[in-house]
Design a protein around this motif. Sequence first.
Motif, PDB file in Angstrom:
ATOM      1  N   VAL A  74       0.850  -1.185   0.000  1.00  0.00           N
ATOM      2  CA  VAL A  74       0.000   0.000   0.000  1.00  0.00           C
ATOM      3  C   VAL A  74       0.887   1.237   0.000  1.00  0.00           C
ATOM      4  O   VAL A  74       1.841   1.334   0.786  1.00  0.00           O
ATOM      5  N   GLY A 108      -1.893  -0.744  -5.093  1.00  0.00           N
ATOM      6  CA  GLY A 108      -1.701  -0.236  -3.744  1.00  0.00           C
ATOM      7  C   GLY A 108      -1.917   1.257  -3.612  1.00  0.00           C
ATOM      8  O   GLY A 108      -1.870   1.804  -2.507  1.00  0.00           O
ATOM      9  N   LEU A 113      -9.220   1.189  -1.117  1.00  0.00           N
ATOM     10  CA  LEU A 113      -8.473  -0.066  -1.093  1.00  0.00           C
ATOM     11  C   LEU A 113      -9.389  -1.280  -0.957  1.00  0.00           C
ATOM     12  O   LEU A 113      -9.129  -2.329  -1.568  1.00  0.00           O
ATOM     13  N   GLU A 116     -10.849  -2.011  -4.247  1.00  0.00           N
ATOM     14  CA  GLU A 116      -9.828  -2.623  -5.110  1.00  0.00           C
ATOM     15  C   GLU A 116      -9.732  -4.124  -4.835  1.00  0.00           C
ATOM     16  O   GLU A 116      -9.611  -4.928  -5.765  1.00  0.00           O
ATOM     17  N   CYS A 117      -9.793  -4.511  -3.579  1.00  0.00           N
ATOM     18  CA  CYS A 117      -9.720  -5.933  -3.223  1.00  0.00           C
ATOM     19  C   CYS A 117     -10.940  -6.696  -3.742  1.00  0.00           C
ATOM     20  O   CYS A 117     -10.819  -7.814  -4.260  1.00  0.00           O
ATOM     21  N   VAL A 158      -7.024  -5.713   2.725  1.00  0.00           N
ATOM     22  CA  VAL A 158      -5.940  -4.865   3.228  1.00  0.00           C
ATOM     23  C   VAL A 158      -5.368  -5.535   4.471  1.00  0.00           C
ATOM     24  O   VAL A 158      -6.109  -5.976   5.344  1.00  0.00           O
ATOM     25  N   LEU A 185      -1.852  -4.983   0.195  1.00  0.00           N
ATOM     26  CA  LEU A 185      -3.024  -5.679  -0.300  1.00  0.00           C
ATOM     27  C   LEU A 185      -2.590  -7.110  -0.608  1.00  0.00           C
ATOM     28  O   LEU A 185      -1.538  -7.320  -1.209  1.00  0.00           O
TER      29      LEU A 185
END
Length: 272
Positions: A74, A108, A113, A116-117, A158, A185
């Motif tokens: 990250v 990252g 976040l 994004e995952c 995360v 991540l």
Amino acid sequence: RVIIRQEPEAASKYIAEYVVDRIKSFAPRPGQPFVLGLPTGSSPVLVYRHLVRKHKAGEISFKNVVTFNMDEYVGLPPSHPSSYHSFMWEHLFSHVDISPSNVNLLNGMAEDLEEECERYEAKIREYGGIELFLGGIGPDGHIAFNEPGSSLQSRTRVKTLAYDTVLANKRFFGDDVSQVPNMALTVGVQTVMDAREVVIIIIGAHKALALQKCIEEGTNHMWTLSSLQLHPHPLIVVDEDATLELKVKTVKYFKSIETVAKSCGMGQKMPK
């Protein structure tokens, strides 16, 4: 299966040949790519070197291969020399014929976040899952950044990094621990376990205890690699130094299994 080789070079060559055989057996084509999960770190570098050699020798093409990497720091932009984006292009992607559009790496620097995952997990599902996930481990038995205490049902998320991991990775940041990100991540344990096959490389005496905990003891979220005991097609390839904590009987058992398999013509038999 556990495959034992005398030294890291031989272990890495075995895995590279195995991956190449798996891709060829799958016979990927447009619309039906071979989906390959990939790690970073010191252990897979030799594997990537062998894969590059085989590609340049005309033994394998990556045109119809789609990749998903395990993790990313990250706060590091892709252009940062210590980012896992940079690592993968330096050691593999820029040397083979893979299409950049088929390369998937976690971002990252994403504004959200968690989103994004979720996006990453969704994209893996879009491709029908990962055919083969290649991985390494840390000295504490963690796979990807699923460190001790991680849920064995975890998904891409995360993750705060343990101080031991930060210390282990400072060598990639000029030995300055203050420069190592403390968050990343990472795909989850269950993300890896959902792959049709998982292949792990373990090199060196400093990872011997982790190997022992993961194959001679029970499944334990404090040693996340031990989750592979529950996978239908796990393959662990190690060098002799990594076996130093194993019982002599365990080492002899796995060596004898490989000998018998070879005598039956099943040296690198693929899962059905």
